[in-house]
Design a protein around this motif. Structure first.
Motif, PDB file in Angstrom:
ATOM      1  N   ALA A   9      18.155   0.629   4.892  1.00  0.00           N
ATOM      2  CA  ALA A   9      18.521   0.553   3.479  1.00  0.00           C
ATOM      3  C   ALA A   9      19.816  -0.220   3.342  1.00  0.00           C
ATOM      4  O   ALA A   9      20.658  -0.190   4.224  1.00  0.00           O
ATOM      5  CB  ALA A   9      18.688   1.961   2.914  1.00  0.00           C
ATOM      6  N   PHE A  16      23.458   1.983   7.041  1.00  0.00           N
ATOM      7  CA  PHE A  16      22.423   2.945   7.404  1.00  0.00           C
ATOM      8  C   PHE A  16      22.825   3.633   8.705  1.00  0.00           C
ATOM      9  O   PHE A  16      22.897   3.009   9.747  1.00  0.00           O
ATOM     10  CB  PHE A  16      21.084   2.222   7.578  1.00  0.00           C
ATOM     11  N   HIS A  32      16.289   4.457  -1.658  1.00  0.00           N
ATOM     12  CA  HIS A  32      16.788   3.370  -0.821  1.00  0.00           C
ATOM     13  C   HIS A  32      15.877   2.159  -0.964  1.00  0.00           C
ATOM     14  O   HIS A  32      14.653   2.295  -0.926  1.00  0.00           O
ATOM     15  CB  HIS A  32      16.825   3.794   0.660  1.00  0.00           C
TER      16      HIS A  32
END
Length: 181
Positions: A9, A16, A32
């Motif tokens: 994401a 992340f 996300h």
């Protein structure tokens, strides 16, 4: 796996951190957007014995639909603003004419008129409204004393024929009080 296969994401892999435990035991709902364009909704719920349950749901289609709806809403909002502006401009033009103006549809119902039309025939502003018939307008005019030097039936027939012929026409009518329209 996610980082090595470019499925994380955010714009940058540093955003992340799958092993991050801060706030792991709190309720959270996040969406996300992954670098491959997919959207994943992640819901995290703590469980009574410790730990947590996390669900992942792909919502890409839903997010795309939401984006399309937002675009359509923005377009409709812009069109409504444009229509309000055009209506305001039309109203200003119509109500600043020196001539009285009225427009009837094929069923002889009043569609639009300006303030000057009401003033010319000494009609009260609230008495005239769209949807009224030609006959009702003529009756109001006769009641106000601004009537032609003919019967209301003869006047109605003369006005009716103008609409039926569907040809441009100019007519001068002398009112009973001597005014010429």
């Amino acid at each position: 796996f996610r980082l090595t296969h470019n499925r994380y994401a955010g714009e940058y892999p540093e955003e992340f951190h799958p092993d991050r435990l801060e706030n792991a035991f709190s309720v959270s709902d996040t969406v996300h957007r992954f670098s491959d364009g997919r959207f994943i909704a992640i819901a995290r719920r703590p469980i009574p014995n410790g730990g947590w349950v996390t669900t992942h749901e792909e919502i890409t289609d839903r997010e795309k639909l939401h984006a399309q709806l937002r675009e359509q809403h923005d377009l409709v909002t812009a069109q409504e603003a444009e229509l309000r502006l055009r209506n305001m401009q039309f109203d200003i033009a119509l109500n600043n004419m020196t001539e009285g103006f009225c427009y009837f549809d094929k069923e002889e119902r009043l569609v639009i008129f300006n303030h000057r039309f009401i003033e010319m025939y000494n009609l009260s502003p609230g008495s005239v409204r769209p949807g009224m018939t030609l006959r009702e307008i003529i009756d109001l005019r006769y009641a106000s004393g601004f009537d032609p030097a003919m019967t209301s039936e003869d006047y109605y027939l003369a006005r009716h024929l103008v609409g039926v012929e569907q040809l441009p026409s100019d007519t001068e009518i002398e009112m009973a009080n001597g005014a010429v329209f």
